[in-house]
Write a protein that holds these residues in place. Structure first.
Motif, PDB file in Angstrom:
ATOM      1  N   PHE A 255      27.242 -10.255  -5.282  1.00  0.00           N
ATOM      2  CA  PHE A 255      26.854 -11.060  -4.121  1.00  0.00           C
ATOM      3  C   PHE A 255      26.077 -12.295  -4.577  1.00  0.00           C
ATOM      4  CE2 PHE A 255      27.359  -6.816  -2.407  1.00  0.00           C
ATOM      5  CZ  PHE A 255      27.990  -7.032  -1.186  1.00  0.00           C
ATOM      6  N   GLU A 256      26.378 -13.440  -3.955  1.00  0.00           N
ATOM      7  CA  GLU A 256      25.553 -14.631  -4.136  1.00  0.00           C
ATOM      8  C   GLU A 256      24.494 -14.623  -3.035  1.00  0.00           C
ATOM      9  OE1 GLU A 256      26.754 -19.022  -5.227  1.00  0.00           O
ATOM     10  OE2 GLU A 256      26.735 -18.817  -3.040  1.00  0.00           O
ATOM     11  N   VAL A 257      23.234 -14.513  -3.446  1.00  0.00           N
ATOM     12  CA  VAL A 257      22.130 -14.360  -2.492  1.00  0.00           C
ATOM     13  C   VAL A 257      21.315 -15.650  -2.471  1.00  0.00           C
ATOM     14  CG1 VAL A 257      20.107 -12.994  -1.857  1.00  0.00           C
ATOM     15  CG2 VAL A 257      22.063 -11.888  -2.972  1.00  0.00           C
ATOM     16  N   VAL A 258      21.060 -16.171  -1.276  1.00  0.00           N
ATOM     17  CA  VAL A 258      20.230 -17.360  -1.098  1.00  0.00           C
ATOM     18  C   VAL A 258      18.840 -16.915  -0.661  1.00  0.00           C
ATOM     19  CG1 VAL A 258      19.914 -19.531   0.151  1.00  0.00           C
ATOM     20  CG2 VAL A 258      22.208 -18.784  -0.499  1.00  0.00           C
ATOM     21  N   LEU A 259      17.821 -17.355  -1.426  1.00  0.00           N
ATOM     22  CA  LEU A 259      16.425 -17.017  -1.140  1.00  0.00           C
ATOM     23  C   LEU A 259      15.673 -18.289  -0.771  1.00  0.00           C
ATOM     24  CD1 LEU A 259      15.674 -14.659  -4.174  1.00  0.00           C
ATOM     25  CD2 LEU A 259      16.403 -13.979  -1.893  1.00  0.00           C
ATOM     26  N   GLU A 260      14.871 -18.200   0.281  1.00  0.00           N
ATOM     27  CA  GLU A 260      13.976 -19.293   0.657  1.00  0.00           C
ATOM     28  C   GLU A 260      12.552 -18.773   0.594  1.00  0.00           C
ATOM     29  OE1 GLU A 260      14.974 -21.133   4.350  1.00  0.00           O
ATOM     30  OE2 GLU A 260      16.861 -21.970   3.595  1.00  0.00           O
ATOM     31  N   ASP A 261      11.756 -19.356  -0.308  1.00  0.00           N
ATOM     32  CA  ASP A 261      10.393 -18.889  -0.557  1.00  0.00           C
ATOM     33  C   ASP A 261      10.369 -17.391  -0.834  1.00  0.00           C
ATOM     34  OD1 ASP A 261       9.293 -21.393  -0.363  1.00  0.00           O
ATOM     35  OD2 ASP A 261       8.821 -21.219   1.763  1.00  0.00           O
ATOM     36  N   GLY A 262      11.373 -16.920  -1.591  1.00  0.00           N
ATOM     37  CA  GLY A 262      11.446 -15.526  -1.995  1.00  0.00           C
ATOM     38  C   GLY A 262      12.039 -14.596  -0.969  1.00  0.00           C
ATOM     39  N   ARG A 267      23.656 -13.653   2.127  1.00  0.00           N
ATOM     40  CA  ARG A 267      24.355 -13.157   0.946  1.00  0.00           C
ATOM     41  C   ARG A 267      25.851 -13.210   1.207  1.00  0.00           C
ATOM     42  NH1 ARG A 267      23.414  -8.019  -1.600  1.00  0.00           N
ATOM     43  NH2 ARG A 267      21.189  -8.598  -1.524  1.00  0.00           N
ATOM     44  N   GLU A 268      26.579 -13.548   0.168  1.00  0.00           N
ATOM     45  CA  GLU A 268      28.036 -13.697   0.287  1.00  0.00           C
ATOM     46  C   GLU A 268      28.696 -12.969  -0.872  1.00  0.00           C
ATOM     47  OE1 GLU A 268      31.457 -17.229   0.261  1.00  0.00           O
ATOM     48  OE2 GLU A 268      29.330 -17.718   0.176  1.00  0.00           O
ATOM     49  N   LEU A 269      29.685 -12.125  -0.537  1.00  0.00           N
ATOM     50  CA  LEU A 269      30.425 -11.393  -1.564  1.00  0.00           C
ATOM     51  C   LEU A 269      31.352 -12.361  -2.285  1.00  0.00           C
ATOM     52  CD1 LEU A 269      31.186  -8.664  -2.874  1.00  0.00           C
ATOM     53  CD2 LEU A 269      32.940  -8.423  -1.098  1.00  0.00           C
ATOM     54  N   VAL A 270      31.170 -12.485  -3.596  1.00  0.00           N
ATOM     55  CA  VAL A 270      31.986 -13.434  -4.357  1.00  0.00           C
ATOM     56  C   VAL A 270      32.967 -12.727  -5.298  1.00  0.00           C
ATOM     57  CG1 VAL A 270      30.290 -15.277  -4.250  1.00  0.00           C
ATOM     58  CG2 VAL A 270      30.140 -13.627  -6.100  1.00  0.00           C
ATOM     59  N   LYS A 271      32.698 -11.461  -5.641  1.00  0.00           N
ATOM     60  CA  LYS A 271      33.610 -10.766  -6.549  1.00  0.00           C
ATOM     61  C   LYS A 271      33.414  -9.258  -6.425  1.00  0.00           C
ATOM     62  CE  LYS A 271      32.806 -10.659 -11.017  1.00  0.00           C
ATOM     63  NZ  LYS A 271      32.665 -11.037 -12.437  1.00  0.00           N
ATOM     64  N   THR A 272      34.533  -8.533  -6.467  1.00  0.00           N
ATOM     65  CA  THR A 272      34.483  -7.075  -6.495  1.00  0.00           C
ATOM     66  C   THR A 272      35.139  -6.611  -7.794  1.00  0.00           C
ATOM     67  OG1 THR A 272      34.584  -6.905  -4.079  1.00  0.00           O
ATOM     68  CG2 THR A 272      35.154  -4.942  -5.343  1.00  0.00           C
ATOM     69  N   GLU A 273      34.381  -5.876  -8.577  1.00  0.00           N
ATOM     70  CA  GLU A 273      34.845  -5.428  -9.890  1.00  0.00           C
ATOM     71  C   GLU A 273      35.017  -3.914  -9.880  1.00  0.00           C
ATOM     72  OE1 GLU A 273      33.190  -5.455 -14.524  1.00  0.00           O
ATOM     73  OE2 GLU A 273      31.921  -6.097 -12.849  1.00  0.00           O
ATOM     74  N   THR A 274      36.224  -3.469 -10.160  1.00  0.00           N
ATOM     75  CA  THR A 274      36.504  -2.033 -10.195  1.00  0.00           C
ATOM     76  C   THR A 274      36.103  -1.481 -11.556  1.00  0.00           C
ATOM     77  OG1 THR A 274      38.339  -2.270  -8.633  1.00  0.00           O
ATOM     78  CG2 THR A 274      38.275  -0.254  -9.961  1.00  0.00           C
ATOM     79  N   VAL A 275      35.132  -0.576 -11.539  1.00  0.00           N
ATOM     80  CA  VAL A 275      34.660   0.029 -12.784  1.00  0.00           C
ATOM     81  C   VAL A 275      35.436   1.308 -13.080  1.00  0.00           C
ATOM     82  CG1 VAL A 275      32.648   1.003 -13.959  1.00  0.00           C
ATOM     83  CG2 VAL A 275      32.370  -0.941 -12.416  1.00  0.00           C
TER      84      VAL A 275
END
Length: 426
Positions: A255-262, A267-275
């Motif tokens: 997830f790409e997470v945007v934080l403002e003052d912590g 949050r946006e899902l950018v990739k799913t990796e199958t383990v």
């Protein structure tokens, strides 16, 4: 001509003496008059820009003195005593010629005439009370000269909130960007400022610097395995055998997470990796008919004779045999319409009517029933599903209907709606 002049003289000797006497008298009187004139002049000392000039004058006023000396007096000059003052005896006149200065006061430009000696006196003439936070250029002790340029900006207070701290600042900045630059407040590429950088500042402005950062959060999630049933002719009808227990898979979600003052804003899902891929649970379901059994206590039905009816003892033996057969069958059996659901279905809380938390028990065998048909808490064997507990109810579950719980929506979709045989075990 000379003969004519001599004719009018009384005599050569005496006439010449008379003329000389008259001329001498005139000169004497002139000298006396001049002496008297000079001695009646007043002595005036004029201080001009700290230079002393002494003059003798018959002028009656200071203004006449200035005109007599052809001194160019400006209306903004400072003369003491004033121009209309009368000259009397030995007199001291102080004359400070005014100078023109260009001033910019809080952004407004103007030209002023002044007799101030330095910038501090000039500000006092303009009724400007300055403090240490104000911006004054050049310094207040700068001597006033012709064509001097003076810039004055009054300071005011603003509130700055940045990096978790709130502080008050004195400033003369005109815009938010100028203020942050003067206070050495650096901004990151993603940081935001309220109000905007180009906004003008005043005493009512509160500035907030919002630190913005993007981070990557990797969340590990398990993937539930599905259950697949296969018909097995080697197993008796109603029996099941687990061929493969199944295994959960694992995926990593980036997830790409945007934080403002912590604080997380988005949050946006950018990739799913199958383990690890999940493995289906495989259950074999028996289809071989059970062999017919004959009770050893049963005997062929006798042909009608005149033999008396069986005694009560023989009837009790027959009843006992029939009850044994009922118990060996494993309970009440019926055919019902079966659908499937998950703990996260629309409108579901994940907790059953009997208090089972399916969110924490995703693989638990539970069915929803009509309690008037199948009592809650009963153990029920469901064809193609296995042994489950009747632990839930549903608004649409009425009569011979059940709803089987499965771990995932995919399994619920695969189950669909089907007719199955169930056996109530207890």
């Amino acid at each position: 001509m000379e003969a004519n002049i001599r004719r009018f003289l009384p005599g050569n000797g005496s006439g010449m003496k008379l003329v000389i006497s008259v001329i001498s008298l005139i000169l004497f009187v002139g000298v006396i008059i001049y002496a008297v004139y000079e001695t009646t002049k007043a002595t005036v000392t004029v201080m001009v820009d700290e230079e002393e000039v002494t003059v003798q004058t018959h002028a009656s006023t200071v203004a006449e003195l200035m005109m007599e000396q052809e001194w160019d007096v400006n209306e903004y000059d400072h003369i003491e005593p004033s121009l209309d003052s009368r000259i009397d005896g030995n007199m001291l006149v102080t004359w400070q010629p005014a100078k023109q200065v260009a001033m910019t006061i809080d952004g407004e430009k103007q030209n002023v005439w002044t007799t101030a000696e330095d910038v501090e006196q000039l500000l006092a003439e303009q009724n400007i009370e300055y403090n240490d936070h104000d911006h004054i250029e050049p310094a207040v002790n700068t001597v006033i000269t012709e064509d001097l340029v003076v810039n004055y900006e009054s300071a005011f207070q603003v509130e700055l909130t940045s990096d978790g701290e709130q502080q008050g600042f004195w400033t003369t900045s005109t815009t938010v960007a100028d203020f942050l630059e003067k206070e050495n407040v650096s901004l990151g590429e993603l940081d935001r400022v309220e109000p905007a950088l180009e906004e003008r500042l005043d005493e009512a402005t509160d500035i907030r610097v919002i630190r913005v950062e993007k981070v990557t959060d990797v969340v590990e999630e398990t993937v539930a395995f599905g259950t697949v049933t296969k018909r097995d002719d080697d197993l008796e009808n109603g029996k099941e055998k687990v061929v493969n227990a199944g295994a959960e898979g694992q995926v990593n979600k980036h997830f790409e997470v945007v934080l403002e003052d912590g604080e997380e804003i988005s949050r946006e899902l950018v990739k799913t990796e199958t383990v690890k891929e999940s493995e289906d649970r495989i259950v074999a379901v028996g289809t071989r008919p059970a062999p017919e059994t004959v009770s050893r206590s049963a005997s062929p039905k006798p042909a009608p004779t005149s033999t008396p009816s069986p005694t009560p003892a023989s009837n009790n033996s027959s009843s006992s045999s029939s009850e044994s057969e009922s118990k060996s069958s494993g309970g009440r059996t019926m055919t019902v319409s079966a659908t499937a659901y998950t703990a996260s279905c629309s409108g579901c809380s994940g907790v059953t009517a009997t208090g089972i938390n399916l969110n924490n028990n995703r693989n638990m065998k539970v069915i929803a029933v009509d309690p008037s048909v199948i009592p809650l808490g009963s153990k029920v064997h469901v064809e193609g599903y296995g042994t489950a507990v009747a632990g839930d109810t549903g608004g649409a579950i009425k009569g011979n209907k059940i709803d089987v719980h499965v771990p995932t929506k995919e399994e619920a979709t695969r189950w669909g709606r089907k007719s199955v045989k169930i056996t109530i075990l207890d």
